[in-house]
Design an enzyme around this catalytic site. Structure first.
Site, PDB file in Angstrom:
ATOM      1  N   ARG A  70       0.722  -1.318  -0.051  1.00 37.14           N
ATOM      2  CA  ARG A  70      -0.199   0.137   0.101  1.00 37.14           C
ATOM      3  C   ARG A  70       0.683   1.364  -0.036  1.00 37.14           C
ATOM      4  NH1 ARG A  70      -2.782  -3.875   1.495  1.00 37.14           N
ATOM      5  NH2 ARG A  70      -0.759  -4.243   2.448  1.00 37.14           N
ATOM      6  N   THR A  71       1.772   1.423   0.888  1.00 35.08           N
ATOM      7  CA  THR A  71       2.436   2.489   1.106  1.00 35.08           C
ATOM      8  C   THR A  71       3.256   3.067  -0.380  1.00 35.08           C
ATOM      9  OG1 THR A  71       2.734   2.068   3.343  1.00 35.08           O
ATOM     10  CG2 THR A  71       4.163   3.972   2.432  1.00 35.08           C
TER      11      THR A  71
ATOM     12  N   LYS B 294      25.648  -4.373  -1.571  1.00 35.56           N
ATOM     13  CA  LYS B 294      27.167  -4.312  -2.097  1.00 35.56           C
ATOM     14  C   LYS B 294      27.737  -3.786  -0.538  1.00 35.56           C
ATOM     15  CE  LYS B 294      26.426  -3.339  -6.747  1.00 35.56           C
ATOM     16  NZ  LYS B 294      26.667  -2.257  -7.843  1.00 35.56           N
TER      17      LYS B 294
ATOM     18  N   ARG C  62      11.306   3.735   3.236  1.00 32.26           N
ATOM     19  CA  ARG C  62      10.954   2.686   4.427  1.00 32.26           C
ATOM     20  C   ARG C  62      12.275   1.917   4.711  1.00 32.26           C
ATOM     21  NH1 ARG C  62       5.808  -1.188   4.459  1.00 32.26           N
ATOM     22  NH2 ARG C  62       4.823   0.687   5.054  1.00 32.26           N
TER      23      ARG C  62
ATOM     24  N   HIS D  59       5.221   5.854  11.408  1.00 28.53           N
ATOM     25  CA  HIS D  59       4.590   5.695  10.185  1.00 28.53           C
ATOM     26  C   HIS D  59       3.476   6.971   9.823  1.00 28.53           C
ATOM     27  CE1 HIS D  59       3.521   4.001   6.482  1.00 28.53           C
ATOM     28  NE2 HIS D  59       3.133   2.888   6.586  1.00 28.53           N
TER      29      HIS D  59
HETATM   30  N1   CP Z   1      -0.197   0.052   5.962  1.00 32.74           N
HETATM   31  C1   CP Z   1       0.917  -0.266   5.261  1.00 32.74           C
HETATM   32  O1   CP Z   1       1.962   0.416   5.765  1.00 32.74           O
HETATM   33  O2   CP Z   1       0.786  -1.069   4.566  1.00 32.74           O
HETATM   34  P1   CP Z   1       2.049  -1.611   3.536  1.00 32.74           P
HETATM   35  O3   CP Z   1       3.302  -2.534   4.503  1.00 32.74           O
HETATM   36  O4   CP Z   1       1.547  -2.700   2.423  1.00 32.74           O
HETATM   37  O5   CP Z   1       2.738  -0.462   2.822  1.00 32.74           O
END
Ligand code: CP
Length: 303
Positions: free
Chosen positions: A51-52, A80, A101, A129
Site C-alpha cells: 500500500r504505502t 554491496k 521505508r 509511520h
Molecule cells: N499500511 C502499510 O504500511 O501497508 P504496506 O506495508 O503494504 O505498505
C-alpha cells in the site's frame, strides 16, 4: 510545510495536520491534476510494502511526477555494502523528494539529517509511520464527521505497531479516550502511554475485544508483526490473540467503523468485510489523496 521532512507525526502541529487533510479532500474530488510534471519522486523501500509504496507512486503519477526507486534493497547497492548515508546523498542528485521505508528505528531521521531533499518516512522499524497516520486521521474524520472526543479502541500489536504509535500521538490533539487491547507481551510502549497522560487524556487496558466494542467509535485492528520478533516461538504464542468476527459487532454503536492499516493476516475474519462497519479498503484508497496532499505541500506546489 514546504521542503520540510515528515519523519514523526509530531513534526507537524495540529494546524498543519488539518491542512494536509483539507488538501487531501480537494484531491479526492479531483485526483488527476498535472501539477508535479517537472518533479521527480524517489521511493526507496528497504522493507516490503504494497500500500504505502504503490499509493505514493500512484499519487505521484496522477499528479504528473516521475517516480524512480527500488522496492527491494537487494536490487540496490545496499546489497554491496553501501551505507544509508551514501545512498541518500546519491539519490538527492536524482530526485526532488525521497519517500523511504527502512527496518531500523531512527533511520529516516538520520537520512533527513544528511539529505538536501525532504524525506517522508514511510515506516522506520517499530517506530513511526506518519503518512499512514494522516490517512488514518482522514478516514476517521470522513467517517465520523470530526476528530474530537472520540473513543478509539486499538487492538493487537501495540508494542511493535508503528501505525499505532503515530495514531495515538496524533489523536492526543483531539481529546480522545483510548482503549488498548493487547496481550501482556504486546502492550503500548511506556513512553507513548506517558504521552497520553501528559495530555491529560485517559487510556484503559483490556485483554478481550468483547469488553470494548460497544463503547467504540473506531476499532483500529492491527497485525501481530512477525518480522519484529527475535524469537519465532514468542510470535507463535500471540499471533492469533485477537480475531474479530461479525458476531463481535452486534451491539456496536451505529457510527462504529473498523480500520486496519493492512496487510491483515488472521485478525479480521472475512465475514466482517461485508458489514457496514468495515472501512479498511476505503481507508487504503484514502492513502492516495493524503499522499498527493503531502507530496504537493512539501514540494511547495500547494500551500
Ligand atoms: N499500511 C502499510 O504500511 O501497508 P504496506 O506495508 O503494504 O505498505
Amino acid at each position: 510545510m514546504k521542503n520540510r521532512s515528515l519523519i514523526s507525526i509530531d513534526d507537524y502541529n495540529k494546524d498543519e495536520l488539518m491542512r494536509i487533510l483539507d488538501i487531501a479532500e480537494g484531491f479526492e474530488k479531483n485526483a488527476r491534476q498535472r501539477i508535479l510534471e517537472d518533479k521527480v519522486v524517489a521511493t526507496l523501500f528497504f522493507e516490503p510494502s504494497t500500500r504505502t509504496r504503490l499509493s505514493f507512486e500512484s499519487a505521484a503519477n496522477q499528479l504528473g511526477a516521475r517516480v524512480i526507486g527500488f522496492s527491494d534493497s537487494n536490487s540496490s547497492s545496499t546489497s554491496k555494502g553501501e551505507t544509508l548515508k551514501d545512498t541518500i546523498l546519491t539519490v538527492c542528485n536524482y530526485a526532488d523528494i525521497i519517500v523511504m521505508r527502512h527496518p531500523v528505528e531512527g533511520s529516516a531521521r538520520w537520512a533527513s539529517e544528511v539529505s538536501s531533499k525532504p524525506i517522508i518516512n514511510a515506516g522506520d522499524g517499530a517506530n513511526q509511520h506518519p503518512s499512514q497516520c494522516l490517512l488514518d486521521l482522514y478516514s476517521i474524520r470522513k467517517t465520523q464527521g470530526h476528530l474530537d472526543n472520540l473513543h478509539i479502541t486499538l487492538v493487537g500489536d501495540l508494542k511493535y505497531g508503528r501505525t499505532v504509535h503515530s495514531l495515538v500521538i496524533a489523536m492526543c490533539h483531539f481529546n480522545t479516550t483510548f482503549h488498548l487491547v493487547s496481550p501482556d507481551e504486546l502492550k503500548l510502549p511506556h513512553h507513548i502511554k506517558q504521552y497520553i497522560k501528559n495530555h491529560n487524556l485517559e487510556y484503559y487496558q483490556y485483554k478481550n475485544i468483547e469488553d470494548t466494542v460497544k463503547h467504540s467509535d473506531i476499532l483500529y485492528m492491527t497485525r501481530v508483526q512477525r518480522e519484529r520478533f527475535a524469537d519465532p516461538l514468542e510470535y507463535e504464542k500471540v499471533k492469533d490473540a485477537y480475531i474479530l468476527s461479525a458476531e463481535h459487532l452486534k451491539d456496536s454503536k451505529p457510527n462504529l467503523k473498523i480500520l486496519h492499516p493492512l496487510p491483515r493476516v488472521n485478525e479480521i475474519a472475512e465475514n466482517v468485510d461485508t458489514t457496514p462497519q468495515a472501512y479498511y479498503f476505503q481507508q487504503a484508497q484514502n492513502g492516495v489523496y493524503v499522499r498527493q496532499a503531502l507530496l504537493s505541500a512539501i514540494l511547495g506546489i500547494v500551500k
